[in-house]
Design a protein around this motif. Sequence first.
Motif: not given
Length: 341
Positions: A46-47, A50, A53-54, A57, A75, A77, A97, A230, A257, A292
């Motif tokens: 991820l960007k 967690i 915003s995730t 995911d 997954l 972070s 991401v 993102n 999502w 979100t």
Amino acid sequence: MVIGVCSLFPLLIDRLTRLIPIAVALGITFFVSDPAVAKENITYRLKWLINMSTVGDIVAVHRGCFEEQGLTVTLKSGGPERDAIRDLELGHADFGVASGDQVIQAISKGSPVVVIAQLFQKNPLQWVYFKNKIRIDGLTDLKNKTIGVTFGKNDEIIMRTLLVKSGLSDRQVRLYSVRLDYTPFYRGVADLWPVYINTQGVEIGHRLTASGASIAFLDPESYGVFFVANSVVTSKRLLEEHPERVQRFIKGLIKGWTTAVEGTDSDRIVEDVRQYDRDTSRDLLFAQLDQTRALVKPDESFSIGRINVPAWEQTETIMLANQQIDRPVNVGAHLRIEFVE
């Protein structure tokens, strides 16, 4: 009410597990795909940390959306020292991401990265301000204001783009270096402060509103600045060698999502996120979920995960104008729009 098959999968397994002893006694054989059976192992970087915003995911992992596609996804972070694109280049991740500017900068340096989905249709970056202290009816109202920016990051680029649109020069505003501490904003040292509207904006907004303050947000998109946030990336090599794996990953991810954004079981979705974000109260997480959802699907015309090509092209133009890249990269050639309908 929209419930993805993946969201029903754990319940199905639970019911079958209860029935198996009875079936064995009766000589009945069940055939069911066991999610624990060997799958292709995928690492997804991820960007950032967690959090809400995730949420998509998290839901995709928790509800077996990837398992349905024959994938076991780990997954991981992100953070200031963890770059998803670098992980792709080093072979430490299969998917990641990254924001639009990160992708374009990587392309400019020769990175073989491709974009396969865009998670946020609206960039969450906005500026919060006290309505009782300043009034912002248009960009020219930024004149003589002290504006928080993180020098060298995309919020500085976006604000400089807004200033160009306003016709104001650097000398007509004061750019203030932002740190993680919001105290300069609370004390009035800075008039505007950058926040992510779906996380920090919710938290700060609730805190200030509870104390009687009246706040508002400056949204760059209201002034025609569409800077891509993102998005999901992978390596060109993985795409060329295993296009079906990329397709299955995206299918599972988008289902997660979609469940997070369109599902009605908000209680369960919030509890999924709370497993990673214990510091945020449930009430705030519900508010963050609403915000979100609005970023991922602003209205019914948006397909979740679709790539907004004009926004990418504008992001490249903005970066060129701000000398974030030294030449055009033709970002459109690195967008794979075929994976999301």
